[in-house]
Enzyme design. Structure first.
Site, PDB file in Angstrom:
ATOM      1  N   ARG A   1      66.615  14.754  10.584  1.00  0.00           N
ATOM      2  CA  ARG A   1      66.178  13.919   9.462  1.00  0.00           C
ATOM      3  C   ARG A   1      65.100  14.626   8.646  1.00  0.00           C
ATOM      4  NH1 ARG A   1      64.686   8.835  12.708  1.00  0.00           N
ATOM      5  NH2 ARG A   1      64.006   7.902  10.749  1.00  0.00           N
TER       6      ARG A   1
ATOM      7  N   ARG B   1      57.613   5.396  18.293  1.00  0.00           N
ATOM      8  CA  ARG B   1      57.878   4.246  17.425  1.00  0.00           C
ATOM      9  C   ARG B   1      58.801   3.248  18.131  1.00  0.00           C
ATOM     10  NH1 ARG B   1      59.885   4.676  11.244  1.00  0.00           N
ATOM     11  NH2 ARG B   1      61.754   5.721  12.051  1.00  0.00           N
TER      12      ARG B   1
HETATM   13  P1  ADP Z   1      63.174   6.684   7.853  1.00  0.00           P
HETATM   14  O1  ADP Z   1      62.512   6.628   6.507  1.00  0.00           O
HETATM   15  O2  ADP Z   1      62.200   6.565   8.966  1.00  0.00           O
HETATM   16  O3  ADP Z   1      64.140   7.819   8.004  1.00  0.00           O
HETATM   17  P2  ADP Z   1      65.030   4.544   7.151  1.00  0.00           P
HETATM   18  O4  ADP Z   1      65.174   3.263   7.881  1.00  0.00           O
HETATM   19  O5  ADP Z   1      64.541   4.527   5.749  1.00  0.00           O
HETATM   20  O6  ADP Z   1      64.086   5.413   8.070  1.00  0.00           O
HETATM   21  O7  ADP Z   1      66.438   5.320   7.149  1.00  0.00           O
HETATM   22  C1  ADP Z   1      67.220   5.489   8.304  1.00  0.00           C
HETATM   23  C2  ADP Z   1      68.547   6.164   7.971  1.00  0.00           C
HETATM   24  O8  ADP Z   1      69.305   5.346   7.076  1.00  0.00           O
HETATM   25  C3  ADP Z   1      68.444   7.509   7.239  1.00  0.00           C
HETATM   26  O9  ADP Z   1      68.239   8.574   8.141  1.00  0.00           O
HETATM   27  C4  ADP Z   1      69.803   7.575   6.539  1.00  0.00           C
HETATM   28  O10 ADP Z   1      70.838   7.916   7.432  1.00  0.00           O
HETATM   29  C5  ADP Z   1      70.030   6.143   6.124  1.00  0.00           C
HETATM   30  N1  ADP Z   1      69.498   5.870   4.766  1.00  0.00           N
HETATM   31  C6  ADP Z   1      68.469   5.025   4.459  1.00  0.00           C
HETATM   32  N2  ADP Z   1      68.233   5.010   3.132  1.00  0.00           N
HETATM   33  C7  ADP Z   1      69.124   5.865   2.582  1.00  0.00           C
HETATM   34  C8  ADP Z   1      69.393   6.320   1.255  1.00  0.00           C
HETATM   35  N3  ADP Z   1      68.643   5.889   0.224  1.00  0.00           N
HETATM   36  N4  ADP Z   1      70.395   7.203   1.054  1.00  0.00           N
HETATM   37  C9  ADP Z   1      71.142   7.652   2.079  1.00  0.00           C
HETATM   38  N5  ADP Z   1      70.945   7.303   3.351  1.00  0.00           N
HETATM   39  C10 ADP Z   1      69.951   6.408   3.614  1.00  0.00           C
END
Ligand code: ADP
Length: 206
Positions: free
Chosen positions: A164, A122
């Site tokens: 993750r 990615r």
């Molecule tokens: P992906 O879905 O590919 O993991 P995101 O961009 O949605 O990517 O999220 C990246 C990181 O941001 C997560 O691993 C977390 O650390 C943080 N994060 C995003 N959304 C949330 C949430 N709703 N609650 C807590 N942490 C979040």
């Protein structure tokens, strides 16, 4: 109309939500993008979130919920929004129920093995958030949306991806049952061409 995109990291939530956002004229709210923006600008929230995001952990609920509430108060959210990456815990889902009526939840389904493969390739544009994969872009590092230089996300490093995924299975997967019980869930296979998956998402929203 308020729609939640649920699914493991790398399942294509951002890609499909962005296309639906264009088609339906509803804003896409990505808590991940918002956190990265805060980190880039070194806001107090960004500074606090950084160590969690970079370790593949979730940012504490209260921080994310407050950030989201503020965003939802903006005028472009008046007719509904697409939630991408929120909620991620039961606590967040309960908080969301208090502030918005969710009409549909799209659950993007994909195996861990496929995710690991996808995330290693990615590439994202730090300027506009456009996401693509090395297998589609060849040697061209230019973002086709804004001309920025595509890069790998720091938290897409293989060890962080595995963490993750663990976090997803432990904290976010229970939301599948949560929304199933409310009769809102539509599960869509996220395996295959983006266009085919997008078609399935649209059918699930129809
Ligand atoms: P992906 O879905 O590919 O993991 P995101 O961009 O949605 O990517 O999220 C990246 C990181 O941001 C997560 O691993 C977390 O650390 C943080 N994060 C995003 N959304 C949330 C949430 N709703 N609650 C807590 N942490 C979040």
């Amino acid at each position: 109309m308020n729609i939640v995109f649920l699914g493991p990291p790398g399942s294509g939530k951002g890609t499909h939500a962005a296309r639906i956002s264009e088609a339906m004229g509803l804003p896409r709210i990505s808590t991940g993008d918002m956190l990265r923006e805060n980190m880039k600008l070194s806001t107090p929230l960004g500074i606090e979130a950084k160590s969690f995001v970079e370790a593949g952990k979730l940012v504490p609920d209260e921080l994310v919920i407050d950030m989201l509430k503020e965003r939802l108060a903006e005028p472009d959210c008046a007719n509904g929004v697409l939630f991408d990456g929120f909620p991620r815990t039961e606590r967040q889902a309960e908080a969301l129920d208090e502030i918005a009526k969710i009409d549909r939840v799209i659950n993007l389904d994909i195996s861990d093995a496929e995710i690991v493969e996808r995330m290693s390739g990615r590439r994202v544009c730090p300027a506009c958030g456009f996401t693509t994969h090395v297998s589609w872009m060849g040697d061209d590092l230019a973002c086709k949306k804004c001309g920025g230089v595509l890069e790998m996300r720091a938290d897409d490093a293989p060890e962080t991806v595995l963490e993750r995924l663990r976090v997803y299975h432990r904290q976010t997967q229970p939301l599948i049952d949560y929304y199933e019980q409310k009769g809102l869930l539509r599960t869509v296979s996220s395996v295959g061409d983006v266009a085919d998956v997008q078609q399935r998402v649209r059918e699930a929203l129809a």
